[in-house]
Write a protein that holds these residues in place. Structure first.
Motif, short mmCIF file in Angstrom:
data_model
loop_
_atom_site.label_atom_id
_atom_site.label_comp_id
_atom_site.label_asym_id
_atom_site.label_seq_id
_atom_site.Cartn_x
_atom_site.Cartn_y
_atom_site.Cartn_z
N THR A 1 5.52 15.75 12.79
CA THR A 1 4.07 15.57 12.64
C THR A 1 3.67 14.14 12.99
N ILE A 2 4.40 13.16 12.45
CA ILE A 2 4.07 11.76 12.70
C ILE A 2 4.23 11.42 14.18
N LYS A 3 5.32 11.89 14.80
CA LYS A 3 5.57 11.57 16.20
C LYS A 3 4.54 12.24 17.12
N GLU A 4 4.19 13.49 16.81
CA GLU A 4 3.18 14.18 17.62
C GLU A 4 1.83 13.48 17.49
N SER B 1 -0.17 11.55 20.62
CA SER B 1 -1.47 12.10 21.02
C SER B 1 -2.38 11.04 21.62
N TYR B 2 -2.03 9.76 21.43
CA TYR B 2 -2.83 8.68 22.03
C TYR B 2 -2.42 8.52 23.49
N PRO B 3 -3.39 8.56 24.42
CA PRO B 3 -3.08 8.53 25.86
C PRO B 3 -2.28 7.31 26.29
N VAL C 1 0.05 5.78 24.69
CA VAL C 1 1.42 5.78 24.17
C VAL C 1 2.35 6.54 25.11
N LEU C 2 3.46 5.89 25.49
CA LEU C 2 4.44 6.50 26.39
C LEU C 2 5.59 7.16 25.63
N GLY C 3 5.81 6.73 24.41
CA GLY C 3 6.90 7.29 23.60
C GLY C 3 6.98 6.56 22.27
N CYS C 4 7.84 7.06 21.38
CA CYS C 4 8.05 6.39 20.10
C CYS C 4 9.46 6.72 19.59
N HIS C 5 10.01 5.80 18.80
CA HIS C 5 11.35 6.00 18.26
C HIS C 5 11.54 5.12 17.03
N VAL D 1 7.58 2.44 12.75
CA VAL D 1 7.97 3.11 13.98
C VAL D 1 7.80 2.16 15.17
N HIS D 2 8.63 2.35 16.19
CA HIS D 2 8.48 1.60 17.44
C HIS D 2 7.66 2.46 18.40
N VAL D 3 6.60 1.88 18.94
CA VAL D 3 5.70 2.61 19.84
C VAL D 3 5.80 2.01 21.23
N GLU D 4 6.09 2.85 22.20
CA GLU D 4 6.24 2.39 23.59
C GLU D 4 4.92 2.49 24.34
N ILE D 5 4.53 1.36 24.94
CA ILE D 5 3.33 1.33 25.78
C ILE D 5 3.65 0.55 27.05
N SER D 6 2.79 0.64 28.04
CA SER D 6 3.01 -0.05 29.30
C SER D 6 2.98 -1.57 29.10
#
Length: 395
Positions: A234-237, A241-243, A245-249, A265-270
């Motif tokens: 649920t948290i990862k989805e 859902s934010y455009p 965001v490229l990924g999270c781990h 959480v680590h959030v991947e962005i450009s």
């Protein structure tokens, strides 16, 4: 009946995220349990005394002891609702788990007592006194206890309360114990065979098993169990859902009670996203997560190179290699390139493996991946860091 009691005594009963509402549910469950067990005690004690049925009188005192379970749930709900303070800045929600653990010990105590009595009856059989009145009273007791078990189960599942679920299990155990008494009475009455001790022994094993399971389910969040798979998804989805965001781990969730969680959480962005824009995005994710799920989230930004062809090619190569060599439970993140010398590159990334992997398995897997990558890309010097996921969904 359950719905009526909830509507009557729990204001705003749908707002289960509220501490006040959770406390009201706990108070309702506790008082209901106390009332039902007191009624059963008085009824059985009077009839047991009049008829001289020892089994009924013994069951009466068993119900009196069950009042303790309801009192523990009641006190636990009250104490867990206390607000955070200087000594406990994360609140007192874990006291719910402590009270459920206390109920688990009561269940185990009942199981051991029944085990001891049953072994004694097997070794030294005692005559059983059959009474129609006794059987009727015990059947009524089962019906009330069964209703109380269903009542606590519904409320416990609704607000995710371990003490209520533990009390529900305790009530089910009482039903088993009472049914064992009835079966023994009926078999002795019609077949003149005394199976009281054997039936009691079987029931005691079931009760002990139940007590151990309650204790385990309660200890997990106290010790620091894994993230629930559904909560992790649920948290990862939600984050994905934010455009932007490229990924999270590296999701970590700390539980401080059924309605109090903190997460990071680590959030991947450009990497082309500016510092201020990144801050605004992370701030919005944290704020929305708290509003939507009641979880206080802390995010760490991981910039991902989306423009350098060499980095993109390295990432794709690493992901494909790990997928081909791994067993489906292995994954990677933070793939990056660091220039080592002319024509040579350090390819650095984290490799997430299950906790079940041994050090030898980790070493063999790392060597296979390094060897395969060097075979595909001789210019790569591969640096791998082994990690474990804190989220069950990743294992």
């Amino acid at each position: 009946m359950t719905g009526f009691l909830v509507k009557k005594f729990v204001k705003n009963n749908d707002d289960i995220g509220s501490n006040a509402v959770r406390t009201s549910y706990g108070v309702l469950a506790g008082i209901t349990g106390i009332c039902v067990n007191c009624i059963l005690f008085v009824m059985k004690f009077i009839i047991g005394t009049i008829t001289g049925a020892v089994s009924v009188t013994a069951d009466a005192f068993n119900n009196l002891s069950d009042v303790a379970s309801s009192l523990i749930s009641l006190v636990g709900a009250k104490m867990a609702a206390r607000p955070a303070n200087a000594d406990h800045p994360f609140g007192h929600g874990r006291l719910e788990y402590v009270s459920a653990l206390a109920v688990a010990f009561l269940v185990l105590e009942v199981g051991f007592k029944l085990l001891k009595d049953s072994v004694s009856k097997i070794l030294n059989p005692e005559p059983i006194q059959f009474s129609v009145v006794s059987v009727v009273v015990l059947v009524l007791s089962i019906m009330l206890k069964l209703w109380l078990s269903v009542f606590n189960t519904k409320l416990g599942k609704r607000i995710n309360s371990q003490p209520m679920l533990a009390t529900a299990a305790d009530s089910r155990n009482d039903c088993l114990s009472t049914m064992a008494t009835i079966v023994s009475l009926l078999v002795f009455s019609f077949l003149s065979i005394n199976i009281d001790g054997i039936v009691g022994l079987l029931v005691s094993f079931l009760i002990l098993k139940c007590g151990v399971e309650i204790a385990k389910d309660t200890l997990d969040p106290l010790i620091g169990g894994n993230v629930d798979i559904e909560l992790s998804k649920t948290i990862k989805e939600f984050i994905l859902s934010y455009p932007e965001v490229l990924g999270c781990h590296d999701l970590i969730v700390h539980n401080y009670g059924p309605s109090k969680s903190f997460a990071s959480v680590h959030v991947e962005i450009s990497d082309t996203t500016g510092l201020e824009a990144s801050h605004i995005l992370m701030d919005g994710i944290e704020r929305d997560c708290l509003k939507k799920y009641g979880i206080q989230l802390v995010t760490h930004t991981d910039p991902i190179d989306v423009t350098n062809p060499k980095t993109i090619a390295a990432r794709e190569c690493v992901e494909k290699t790990v997928k081909d060599i791994g067993d489906g439970r292995v994954s990677t993140h933070d793939v990056r390139i660091v220039h080592a010398s002319e024509g040579k590159f350090n390819v650095v990334f984290d490799l997430i493996v299950p906790y079940s992997y041994t050090q030898e398995q980790n070493r063999n897997l790392t060597e296979k991946i390094q060897e395969k990558l060097r075979e595909i890309k001789p210019e790569y010097s591969v640096v791998i860091t082994i990690e474990h996921s804190f989220a069950e969904a990743d294992n």
